[in-house]
Motif scaffolding. Structure first.
Motif, PDB file in Angstrom:
ATOM      1  N   GLY A 217       0.834  -1.196   0.000  1.00  0.00           N
ATOM      2  CA  GLY A 217       0.000   0.000   0.000  1.00  0.00           C
ATOM      3  C   GLY A 217       0.859   1.233   0.000  1.00  0.00           C
ATOM      4  O   GLY A 217       2.094   1.174   0.090  1.00  0.00           O
TER       5      GLY A 217
ATOM      6  N   THR B 130      -9.089   2.208  -1.048  1.00  0.00           N
ATOM      7  CA  THR B 130      -8.103   2.314   0.020  1.00  0.00           C
ATOM      8  C   THR B 130      -8.403   3.554   0.864  1.00  0.00           C
ATOM      9  O   THR B 130      -8.696   4.624   0.332  1.00  0.00           O
ATOM     10  CB  THR B 130      -6.684   2.399  -0.556  1.00  0.00           C
ATOM     11  OG1 THR B 130      -6.419   1.220  -1.316  1.00  0.00           O
ATOM     12  CG2 THR B 130      -5.647   2.527   0.551  1.00  0.00           C
TER      13      THR B 130
ATOM     14  N   ARG C 278      -6.841  -1.328   3.567  1.00  0.00           N
ATOM     15  CA  ARG C 278      -6.857  -1.784   2.181  1.00  0.00           C
ATOM     16  C   ARG C 278      -8.250  -2.281   1.778  1.00  0.00           C
ATOM     17  O   ARG C 278      -9.084  -2.586   2.641  1.00  0.00           O
ATOM     18  CB  ARG C 278      -5.817  -2.891   1.998  1.00  0.00           C
ATOM     19  CG  ARG C 278      -4.409  -2.447   2.393  1.00  0.00           C
ATOM     20  CD  ARG C 278      -3.402  -3.587   2.314  1.00  0.00           C
ATOM     21  NE  ARG C 278      -2.149  -3.176   2.941  1.00  0.00           N
ATOM     22  CZ  ARG C 278      -1.907  -3.273   4.245  1.00  0.00           C
ATOM     23  NH1 ARG C 278      -2.826  -3.787   5.052  1.00  0.00           N
ATOM     24  NH2 ARG C 278      -0.757  -2.870   4.747  1.00  0.00           N
TER      25      ARG C 278
END
Length: 324
Positions: free
Chosen positions: A29, A255, A270
């Motif tokens: 991420g 996200t 996420r």
């Protein structure tokens, strides 16, 4: 996400909440770098930044909950007061017992909308015009409720207000008028015997209304059906203890960066529901309340409700623009 009847009562409320612990999960991420505090506020004066909306120039409009004010803060930390909500002589706000300004949303023409909770007929949504005129109440909400997060869907011309006490998402025409209980359910309610805060933060994203539930530590998605009604409530993430409001990373994906108020952290959540802590008290967070994202810049206001030290606005850089 204020949780105490008076500023002096923070410690008592914190004890009542109990010890909360985040559960970070490693994974890919975006990452954050160069966190810095750009503005410090006066806790004793009630300058507890609760919610945030961004201006086109990159400045932030913040609600100062206990000062009953809306302030504009530049990226260099210059602060000016835009509006002050009227004083309520005898507030009776559930849980808080004080008059407070909570969620904020901004229209493209510069009009601001805020939730004002007093425990009286002034509880509801108020409009602040760009010309600096006095705030005007455009919708009354139940005086026994606590309208917390606020979101605007200009395409549909409606506002959504998350009522933390009544476990309800209210829908109100943007021009004002009678509120409709748009979504209700156990997933939105506070936990019996908990802090009393259920549904809290709220955003409109991809034909859905997303909300957080503080007591349940959840991030939820409520689809908006073609006729405007609410679809079935979906749980998208759990284990987000003390979650307040949140912001999406990018426009395409799901996200999220979420403020975890009690532990002074920000979590990257996420699309699969896993999460990682990306900002902590070490970077200067002091009970963060909300998050806003503009391109590669992340804004995090901290209200210091429990620490009672250094309410502030933190900025950080987003290093990878994921969320597609």
């Amino acid at each position: 996400m204020p949780r105490f009847p008076q500023l002096a009562g923070v410690a008592t409320a914190a004890l009542a909440l109990g010890a909360l612990a985040a559960a970070p999960v490693p994974g890919p991420g975006p990452t954050l770098s160069h966190p810095r505090i750009v503005a410090h506020f006066d806790f004793a004066a009630g300058q507890t930044p609760e919610n945030i909306a961004l201006e086109p120039d990159g400045s932030a409009d913040l609600t100062f909950a206990f000062a009953r004010q809306v302030a504009n803060v530049t990226r260099h930390g210059d602060t000016r007061i835009l509006a002050t909500l009227p004083a309520e002589a005898h507030p009776n706000t559930p849980i808080i017992q004080a008059a407070i300004v909570l969620g904020i949303a901004r229209a493209h023409d510069g009009t601001l909308y805020v939730n004002y909770a007093t425990g009286t007929s002034w509880t509801g949504i108020w409009r602040i015009a760009p010309d600096g005129s006095r705030p005007v109440q455009i919708a009354r909400l139940p005086k026994n409720g606590l309208p917390n997060g606020l979101a605007l869907d200009e395409r549909r011309g409606v506002l959504y207000a998350a009522d933390s006490v009544l476990g309800t998402v209210w829908r109100v025409p943007q021009e004002g008028g009678r509120p409709v209980a748009w979504a209700r359910g156990t997933a939105l309610d506070p936990v019996p015997g908990g802090s009393g805060f259920g549904v809290n933060g709220i955003k409109v994203h991809h034909d859905a209304v997303w909300v957080s539930n503080t007591d349940r530590g959840t991030l939820l998605r409520i689809p908006v059906r073609p006729d405007g009604s609410a679809g079935r409530i979906e749980t998208r993430a759990t284990g987000l203890d003390g979650i307040d409001d949140f912001g999406f990373v990018g426009r395409r994906g799901d996200t999220v960066l979420a403020a975890l108020n009690t532990d002074s952290e920000v979590a990257l959540v996420r699309p699969d529901g896993s999460h990682t802590i990306v900002l902590t008290q070490r970077e200067g967070l002091s009970n963060p309340t909300s998050v806003a994202v503009r391109d590669r810049l992340v804004y995090v206001p901290s209200a210091a409700y429990f620490t009672m030290k250094d309410p502030n606005l933190l900025l950080a850089h987003l290093n990878q623009h994921h969320g597609r």
